[in-house]
Design a protein around this motif. Structure first.
Motif, mmCIF file in Angstrom:
data_model
loop_
_atom_site.group_PDB
_atom_site.id
_atom_site.type_symbol
_atom_site.label_atom_id
_atom_site.label_comp_id
_atom_site.label_asym_id
_atom_site.label_seq_id
_atom_site.Cartn_x
_atom_site.Cartn_y
_atom_site.Cartn_z
ATOM 1 N N SER A 81 -23.724 23.334 9.748
ATOM 2 C CA SER A 81 -22.582 23.745 10.555
ATOM 3 C C SER A 81 -23.003 23.952 12.009
ATOM 4 O O SER A 81 -24.086 24.463 12.290
ATOM 5 N N GLY A 82 -22.136 23.535 12.914
ATOM 6 C CA GLY A 82 -22.443 23.662 14.333
ATOM 7 C C GLY A 82 -23.055 22.428 14.940
ATOM 8 O O GLY A 82 -23.043 22.271 16.161
ATOM 9 N N ASN A 83 -23.602 21.526 14.121
ATOM 10 C CA ASN A 83 -24.200 20.296 14.629
ATOM 11 C C ASN A 83 -23.180 19.168 14.551
ATOM 12 O O ASN A 83 -22.346 19.123 13.642
ATOM 13 N N SER A 84 -23.237 18.251 15.479
ATOM 14 C CA SER A 84 -22.331 17.101 15.506
ATOM 15 C C SER A 84 -23.021 15.947 16.202
ATOM 16 O O SER A 84 -24.122 16.094 16.739
ATOM 17 N N PHE A 85 -22.366 14.795 16.183
ATOM 18 C CA PHE A 85 -22.939 13.597 16.802
ATOM 19 C C PHE A 85 -22.090 13.201 18.000
ATOM 20 O O PHE A 85 -20.874 13.048 17.906
ATOM 21 N N ASP A 86 -22.740 13.056 19.148
ATOM 22 C CA ASP A 86 -22.073 12.641 20.383
ATOM 23 C C ASP A 86 -22.119 11.120 20.460
ATOM 24 O O ASP A 86 -23.166 10.530 20.740
ATOM 25 N N HIS A 87 -20.985 10.470 20.179
ATOM 26 C CA HIS A 87 -20.958 9.005 20.151
ATOM 27 C C HIS A 87 -21.107 8.403 21.543
ATOM 28 O O HIS A 87 -21.488 7.228 21.662
ATOM 29 N N THR A 88 -20.777 9.159 22.572
ATOM 30 C CA THR A 88 -20.920 8.632 23.936
ATOM 31 C C THR A 88 -22.391 8.468 24.312
ATOM 32 O O THR A 88 -22.811 7.438 24.833
ATOM 33 N N ARG A 89 -23.189 9.489 24.021
ATOM 34 C CA ARG A 89 -24.617 9.446 24.334
ATOM 35 C C ARG A 89 -25.474 9.021 23.149
ATOM 36 O O ARG A 89 -26.692 8.860 23.284
ATOM 37 N N CYS A 90 -24.845 8.847 21.962
ATOM 38 C CA CYS A 90 -25.575 8.472 20.735
ATOM 39 C C CYS A 90 -26.697 9.460 20.441
ATOM 40 O O CYS A 90 -27.857 9.076 20.226
#
Length: 323
Positions: free
Chosen positions: A92-101
């Motif tokens: 929880s709290g972690n995610s993936f930034d698709h803009t910066r990969c």
């Protein structure tokens, strides 16, 4: 001295040539596995024969000269990377930034990661979408991933998942009112000195020795081993047949159009001459013979007047008439 030198030479000759993988070659490999996986059944696992097919495809596409072991290591490298990524995203709290990969993760959590996980998660991740499509739902998925701090302590092998030994010390041994059961796996027995001791009917691994007929256990193991080899053989045959089919389709000769009669115009021009059916048959049989090939070519290029004159002259000679 001679034997030692031969062993050294054999070891040197058996070393694989080092291959540097470019990004387009890595992406081609991952895309190849994704396309191959789309036609397989649920629960399918890649094995050595599949890595061999991928190596052949890479060598045909890029002339790399890679071996099946090198492709296998590259595949397992990305599978282990996805384990680390999936484990991080499952928190929880972690995610993936698709803009910066890149995986967004707190600094406090970064400090607890192992070196490989820290290097992977703190910079843009290449081929994230390909790894997600290839490994999601497999043993490398986030739901089955190990902790990033300990994931590299155990060597991962896709064919050894069913043979892992699990620690059963936390389970209470079942009661056996009728005596010992040969299938019971007891916990380790600790003596007052703190050292593990085992009864005479237990092995050092804590597994009880069977007192029954040893041939039953041997037959069961042989049957399971034979079944495993049979399944693996069927997979190999299926992969080989598919490869042969693709090769035959790729090397099939082009469609050959129907041959055209070079003297078709001559036969059409003969139909326009006012003759009886019997006369046309006589002229056609004469011109169709092998000996009159030169004459057919000449008449094809002759004018209509010349063709008419030759036909009537030929018919008169056939019927014995004087012109």
């Amino acid at each position: 001295m001679t034997k030692k030198k031969l062993k050294v030479d054999a070891a040197v000759s058996s070393r694989e040539r080092t291959v540097t993988w470019a990004d387009d070659q890595k992406k081609y490999m991952l895309d190849w596995y994704i396309d191959y996986l789309k036609d397989q059944h649920v629960g399918f696992k890649f094995k050595k024969q599949h890595h061999l097919l991928c190596a052949d495809a890479l060598n045909k596409k890029f002339a790399m000269g890679v071996t099946v072991d090198q492709v296998d290591r590259q595949y397992r490298h990305y599978k282990e990377n996805w384990k680390i990524i999936a484990a991080a995203l499952s928190k929880s709290g972690n995610s993936f930034d698709h803009t910066r990969c890149i995986v967004t993760i707190s600094e406090s959590e970064k400090a607890t990661l192992c070196d490989r996980a820290r290097r992977l998660l703190t910079k843009p991740i290449k081929f994230y979408e390909e790894m997600q499509e290839l490994f999601t739902g497999s043993s490398a998925d986030g739901s089955l991933a190990m902790d990033q701090n300990t994931c590299m302590d155990v060597s991962e092998d896709s064919d050894s998942d069913s043979r892992e030994m699990h620690d059963l010390n936390g389970y209470t041994p079942p009661e056996d009112p009728l005596g010992d059961d040969s299938d019971t796996i007891p916990t380790s027995i600790t003596n007052p000195t703190g050292e593990n001791s085992y009864p005479s009917n237990y092995t050092r691994s804590g597994i009880k020795r069977s007192r029954g007929n040893p041939m039953c256990t041997l037959s069961t193991k042989k049957a399971a081993k034979y079944k495993s080899r049979l399944v693996e053989s069927n997979d190999e045959i299926t992969a080989t047949m598919k490869s042969l089919r693709d090769t035959l389709v790729a090397t099939a000769p082009p469609h050959i159009s129907q041959l055209v009669d070079p003297h078709a115009t001559l036969w059409q021009r003969l139909e326009t001459i006012p003759l009886t059916p019997d006369q046309r048959i006589i002229v056609g049989e004469h011109l169709s013979s092998k000996e009159n090939e030169v004459k057919r070519s000449w008449l094809c290029n002759a004018s209509d007047g010349t063709l008419h004159a030759w036909v009537f002259k030929f018919l008169c000679e056939k019927e014995g008439l004087n012109l």
